[in-house]
Scaffold this motif. Structure first.
Motif, short mmCIF file in Angstrom:
data_model
loop_
_atom_site.label_atom_id
_atom_site.label_comp_id
_atom_site.label_asym_id
_atom_site.label_seq_id
_atom_site.Cartn_x
_atom_site.Cartn_y
_atom_site.Cartn_z
N GLY A 253 -2.43 -0.26 6.41
CA GLY A 253 -2.04 -0.93 7.65
C GLY A 253 -3.03 -1.98 8.10
N ALA A 254 -3.98 -2.36 7.24
CA ALA A 254 -4.97 -3.38 7.58
C ALA A 254 -4.45 -4.75 7.14
CB ALA A 254 -6.30 -3.09 6.92
N GLN A 255 -4.80 -5.79 7.84
CA GLN A 255 -4.31 -7.14 7.55
C GLN A 255 -5.17 -7.88 6.54
OE1 GLN A 255 -1.35 -8.26 8.71
NE2 GLN A 255 -1.20 -6.16 9.48
N ALA A 256 -6.45 -7.59 6.52
CA ALA A 256 -7.35 -8.33 5.63
C ALA A 256 -8.27 -7.36 4.91
CB ALA A 256 -8.16 -9.35 6.44
N MET A 257 -8.86 -7.85 3.86
CA MET A 257 -9.80 -7.03 3.10
C MET A 257 -11.12 -7.77 2.93
SD MET A 257 -8.73 -7.49 -0.88
CE MET A 257 -10.43 -7.22 -1.39
N ILE B 72 -16.58 6.90 6.70
CA ILE B 72 -15.45 5.98 6.77
C ILE B 72 -14.30 6.67 7.48
CG2 ILE B 72 -13.73 4.69 5.42
CD1 ILE B 72 -15.83 4.49 3.19
N SER B 73 -13.87 6.09 8.60
CA SER B 73 -12.74 6.65 9.36
C SER B 73 -11.61 5.66 9.52
CB SER B 73 -13.22 7.12 10.74
OG SER B 73 -13.80 6.04 11.46
N GLU B 74 -11.84 4.39 9.17
CA GLU B 74 -10.80 3.36 9.26
C GLU B 74 -11.13 2.26 8.25
OE1 GLU B 74 -12.57 0.64 12.90
OE2 GLU B 74 -11.21 2.31 13.38
N PRO B 75 -10.14 1.42 7.90
CA PRO B 75 -10.37 0.38 6.88
C PRO B 75 -11.54 -0.55 7.19
CG PRO B 75 -8.03 0.64 7.26
CD PRO B 75 -8.72 1.49 8.29
N ASP B 76 -11.75 -0.86 8.47
CA ASP B 76 -12.83 -1.79 8.81
C ASP B 76 -14.21 -1.25 8.43
OD1 ASP B 76 -11.06 -3.63 9.76
OD2 ASP B 76 -11.37 -3.17 11.89
N ASP B 77 -14.32 0.06 8.26
CA ASP B 77 -15.62 0.64 7.90
C ASP B 77 -16.05 0.23 6.49
OD1 ASP B 77 -15.83 1.95 10.33
OD2 ASP B 77 -14.86 3.77 9.59
N ALA C 24 -5.62 -5.36 -6.51
CA ALA C 24 -5.49 -3.94 -6.19
C ALA C 24 -6.04 -3.61 -4.80
CB ALA C 24 -6.18 -3.11 -7.26
N TRP C 25 -7.22 -4.13 -4.49
CA TRP C 25 -7.79 -3.82 -3.18
C TRP C 25 -6.94 -4.40 -2.05
CZ3 TRP C 25 -10.77 -0.21 -1.47
CH2 TRP C 25 -11.76 0.35 -2.28
N ALA C 26 -6.37 -5.57 -2.24
CA ALA C 26 -5.50 -6.14 -1.22
C ALA C 26 -4.29 -5.24 -0.98
CB ALA C 26 -5.05 -7.54 -1.63
N ASP C 27 -3.73 -4.70 -2.07
CA ASP C 27 -2.60 -3.77 -1.94
C ASP C 27 -3.02 -2.51 -1.19
OD1 ASP C 27 -1.02 -5.53 -3.36
OD2 ASP C 27 -1.34 -4.52 -5.29
N LEU D 75 -14.71 11.93 -3.53
CA LEU D 75 -13.87 12.32 -2.40
C LEU D 75 -12.93 11.18 -2.06
CD1 LEU D 75 -16.51 14.03 -0.07
CD2 LEU D 75 -14.83 15.16 -1.55
N PRO D 76 -11.69 11.49 -1.62
CA PRO D 76 -10.75 10.42 -1.27
C PRO D 76 -11.08 9.79 0.07
CG PRO D 76 -9.77 12.55 -0.84
CD PRO D 76 -11.11 12.83 -1.48
N ILE D 77 -10.69 8.54 0.23
CA ILE D 77 -10.94 7.80 1.47
C ILE D 77 -9.60 7.41 2.08
CG2 ILE D 77 -11.88 5.65 2.42
CD1 ILE D 77 -14.00 5.77 0.21
N LEU D 78 -9.41 7.79 3.35
CA LEU D 78 -8.21 7.44 4.11
C LEU D 78 -6.94 7.86 3.36
CD1 LEU D 78 -9.38 3.97 5.51
CD2 LEU D 78 -9.64 6.25 6.52
N ARG D 79 -5.86 7.07 3.45
CA ARG D 79 -4.58 7.46 2.86
C ARG D 79 -4.64 7.36 1.33
NH1 ARG D 79 0.80 3.75 2.69
NH2 ARG D 79 2.05 5.14 1.36
#
Length: 294
Positions: free
Chosen positions: A210-214, A181-186, A201-204, A255-259
């Motif tokens: 910085g992603a518009q949709a989930m 996973i390197s970006e939200p779309d992944d 929570a996932w929408a938040d 392991l943490p993912i992204l921010r």
């Protein structure tokens, strides 16, 4: 001054409580170590004192009225409170105690590991823990305080804000090795693990990236502890309060993912009823908690 008419003798209340819980005079008599005739007489005396019928007599059976069911809720809560107070006095006559309702995972993962420090500083005070998902009613339940998750800006009158919730997405090392996973779309094709009480929570989290949709769908669970185990087992991606995520990350389970630590919508509060505001054990516990989260 308390009016004796409205304070029935304890033996009358115990007979009434036993009959309501056991559903029969025979069961109540066996539990209380009394004869059936004694239980029947005690219940009848209670009815006479209250001036209200509590049971309908039908073929040697006592059928509780609606009024009896309502009355039993209050009597049962009062007897529980007396029992807890007596147990606390016997177990700890000098220091007092705190009956605390706490969220399950918060209690086991955050609070319990810190309690030895409180017990060392205040050796005479006992903290009795009961896990609760639902809100607590101090007027009907024998709790001195509660630790709750609260959304919104409105604060309760008697409360201490512990910390705001922030969110970190995590997955097991093996899961991330198979699904980089390197970006939200992944995450669109992956199983997301949702908590029942945090539907947004996932929408938040996606907005925090910085992603518009989930993505939609995923698995819904009712406890963070279950979600953590599911993520460790490789079922999907967990979204955890950061205080839980940091512990699992430090231990190498996830392991943490992204921010990490994306701001959520709620906070953890210690709340208490007005009647306990000046309780010495609670004051010590409240001051200790404030220092812990500082």
């Amino acid at each position: 001054m308390r009016l004796r008419r409205y304070l029935p003798n304890l033996s009358l209340l115990l007979a009434f409580d036993g009959l309501m819980r056991c559903g029969s005079v025979t069961g109540a008599a066996r539990e209380l170590g009394l004869t059936q005739s004694t239980v029947s007489r005690l219940v009848q005396t209670l009815e006479e004192q209250l001036g209200q019928p509590l049971f309908l007599r039908h073929r040697r059976r006592l059928i509780p009225t609606d009024a009896a069911s309502r009355y039993h809720q209050d009597v049962s809560a009062a007897l529980d409170l007396i029992q807890r107070g007596s147990m606390s006095l016997i177990a700890n006559p000098e220091g007092g105690s705190i009956n605390l309702a706490v969220l399950p995972t918060f209690g086991t993962r955050w609070l319990a590991p810190r309690l030895p420090a409180f017990m060392t500083r205040h050796p005479g005070i006992l903290v009795n823990l009961t896990t609760r998902f639902q809100s607590v009613s101090f007027s009907t339940e024998p709790f001195d305080a509660a630790i709750i998750y609260h959304q919104g800006e409105t604060m309760q009158d008697h409360s201490l804000r512990l910390f705001d919730e922030s969110l970190t997405a995590c997955a097991s090392p093996a899961f991330l090795a198979a699904h980089p996973i390197s970006e939200p779309d992944d995450l669109t094709s992956l199983v997301l693990l949702h908590l029942q009480t945090r539907p947004d929570a996932w929408a938040d989290w996606f907005r925090g990236q910085g992603a518009q949709a989930m993505p939609s769908g995923g698995m819904v669970m009712d406890q963070f502890s279950m979600m953590i185990q599911a993520a460790i087992s490789g079922l999907g991606v967990a979204l955890l309060p950061d205080y839980l995520a940091r512990q699992e990350i430090a231990e190498g389970h996830l392991l943490p993912i992204l921010r990490p630590a994306v701001p959520g919508r709620g906070a953890y509060l210690l709340v208490w009823p007005r009647t306990q505001a000046e309780s010495r054990p609670l004051v010590h516990f409240r001051d200790w908690l404030a220092a812990e989260v500082a």
